[in-house]
Design an enzyme around this catalytic site. Sequence first.
Site, PDB file in Angstrom:
ATOM      1  N   ARG A  39       0.752  -1.069   0.058  1.00 42.02           N
ATOM      2  CA  ARG A  39      -0.146   0.224  -0.091  1.00 42.02           C
ATOM      3  C   ARG A  39       0.834   1.332   0.080  1.00 42.02           C
ATOM      4  O   ARG A  39       0.386   2.329  -0.455  1.00 42.02           O
ATOM      5  CB  ARG A  39      -1.101   0.071   1.170  1.00 42.02           C
ATOM      6  CG  ARG A  39      -2.137  -0.867   1.079  1.00 42.02           C
ATOM      7  CD  ARG A  39      -3.003  -1.167   2.226  1.00 42.02           C
ATOM      8  NE  ARG A  39      -4.202  -1.829   2.072  1.00 42.02           N
ATOM      9  CZ  ARG A  39      -5.226  -2.236   2.716  1.00 42.02           C
ATOM     10  NH1 ARG A  39      -4.685  -2.244   3.952  1.00 42.02           N
ATOM     11  NH2 ARG A  39      -6.318  -2.954   2.583  1.00 42.02           N
ATOM     12  N   LYS A 204     -15.915 -16.043   5.587  1.00 41.00           N
ATOM     13  CA  LYS A 204     -17.436 -16.022   6.040  1.00 41.00           C
ATOM     14  C   LYS A 204     -18.148 -15.736   4.582  1.00 41.00           C
ATOM     15  O   LYS A 204     -17.834 -14.938   3.874  1.00 41.00           O
ATOM     16  CB  LYS A 204     -17.927 -15.061   7.356  1.00 41.00           C
ATOM     17  CG  LYS A 204     -17.445 -15.499   8.311  1.00 41.00           C
ATOM     18  CD  LYS A 204     -17.851 -14.272   9.429  1.00 41.00           C
ATOM     19  CE  LYS A 204     -17.337 -14.478  10.707  1.00 41.00           C
ATOM     20  NZ  LYS A 204     -17.731 -13.726  11.547  1.00 41.00           N
ATOM     21  N   GLY A 360      -6.732  -7.216   0.346  1.00 40.79           N
ATOM     22  CA  GLY A 360      -6.641  -7.799   1.642  1.00 40.79           C
ATOM     23  C   GLY A 360      -5.957  -9.037   1.686  1.00 40.79           C
ATOM     24  O   GLY A 360      -4.820  -8.976   1.453  1.00 40.79           O
ATOM     25  N   GLY A 384     -12.455  -4.633   0.769  1.00 41.91           N
ATOM     26  CA  GLY A 384     -13.994  -4.240   0.965  1.00 41.91           C
ATOM     27  C   GLY A 384     -14.360  -3.370   0.266  1.00 41.91           C
ATOM     28  O   GLY A 384     -15.530  -3.473  -0.276  1.00 41.91           O
TER      29      GLY A 384
END
Length: 403
Positions: A39, A204, A360, A384
Amino acid sequence: MRTLEQLGRDLGGLAGRTVLVRSDLNVPLDGSTITDDGRVRASVPTIYELADAGARVVVTAHLGRPKGVPEEKYSLAPVAERLAELLGRPVRFVGQTVGPDARAAVEAMSDGDVLLLENLRFNAGETAKNDEERAEFARELAGLADAFVSDGFGVVHRAQASVYDVARLLPHAAGKLVLDEVEVMRQLREDPKRPYAVILGGAKVSDKLGVIESLISVADRLLIGGGMVFTFLKAQGHEVGTSLLEEDQVETVKGYLETAAERGVEIVLPTDIVVADSFSADARHEVVAADAIPADMMGLDIGPESERLFAERLADAKTIFWNGPMGAFEMEPFASGTKAVADVLVERTKDGAMTVVGGGDSAAAVREFGHADDDFGHISTGGGASLEYLEGKELPGLNVLED
């Protein structure tokens, strides 16, 4: 969205102007050592272009999740050092975001200087739910500068002070990183070359409900791995042992399987699973069929047969989007599936496919496996944010730039 060039014209030139840049410098640290500087590297082009044009560049960012008060372990001081190395010019660091020290540091800047302010989230106003508290912090930030550049794609899905409110107070533009990210995500959502394959992993199903629903209308095939696969296997009636399972999402997943079948979208699930008797690198583990997971064991990776299956189903894809690891890749016995997917994407990139790694854990994994960023078509800095963009959600940090 205005570009840096357009902002410069609007301001009558960038030289001598103080430009507040919202970057995404939320990097993993081992003490004070940055373990993945992806990043930071991604933030360099915008900062360099502004400084090279003679702007006084004030960089803001967050790191970790401090609770609105300073915490030394979340200081951006180590990031300032790495940013200076990558820019090839000094980066002054000040241990405040707003306040007298920050104002004095800004006032002391000369044209072309770069200053990094301390972690935004050391201030409760950055993430405050109360609009006025957030706006007050934004006014203090905006008071430091003549213009604002949004270059932290990883936070544009958040209506936070440094992302949303500041842009309403200053002449603004999108940085090079944000513009590049938006263009890549736009292609994935609106104009992918086909066949278009999407690989989804991670823990998830509930984290990806919206994007799965959206992609069933866009993608040609979905390949499912990671912890979320066990909710899919359960929806098919299979035993999943002690694997991660979201029981409350089983019916939703059944609906996805039915919808995909109706629309001719192929959902590819693993045919074998690496199972273990505990969540540990030294746990006893073995490979079993996906429909024969022992009741007392947990799945922690896709198996070798599934690696070959996934490679086959990606072999003709012209566009590939990948978000989420295939297993607990941080532990060597359960890293093979994620590494296999990364290797396939590298080969597909060489063959001319558009490959996008969706930020991520996926981005962290490919770098951990030794791949360079340019081994892929694009590595997103915002996991996200990329998912929410593909889902079709309104992203406050992008919408405000359209004004």
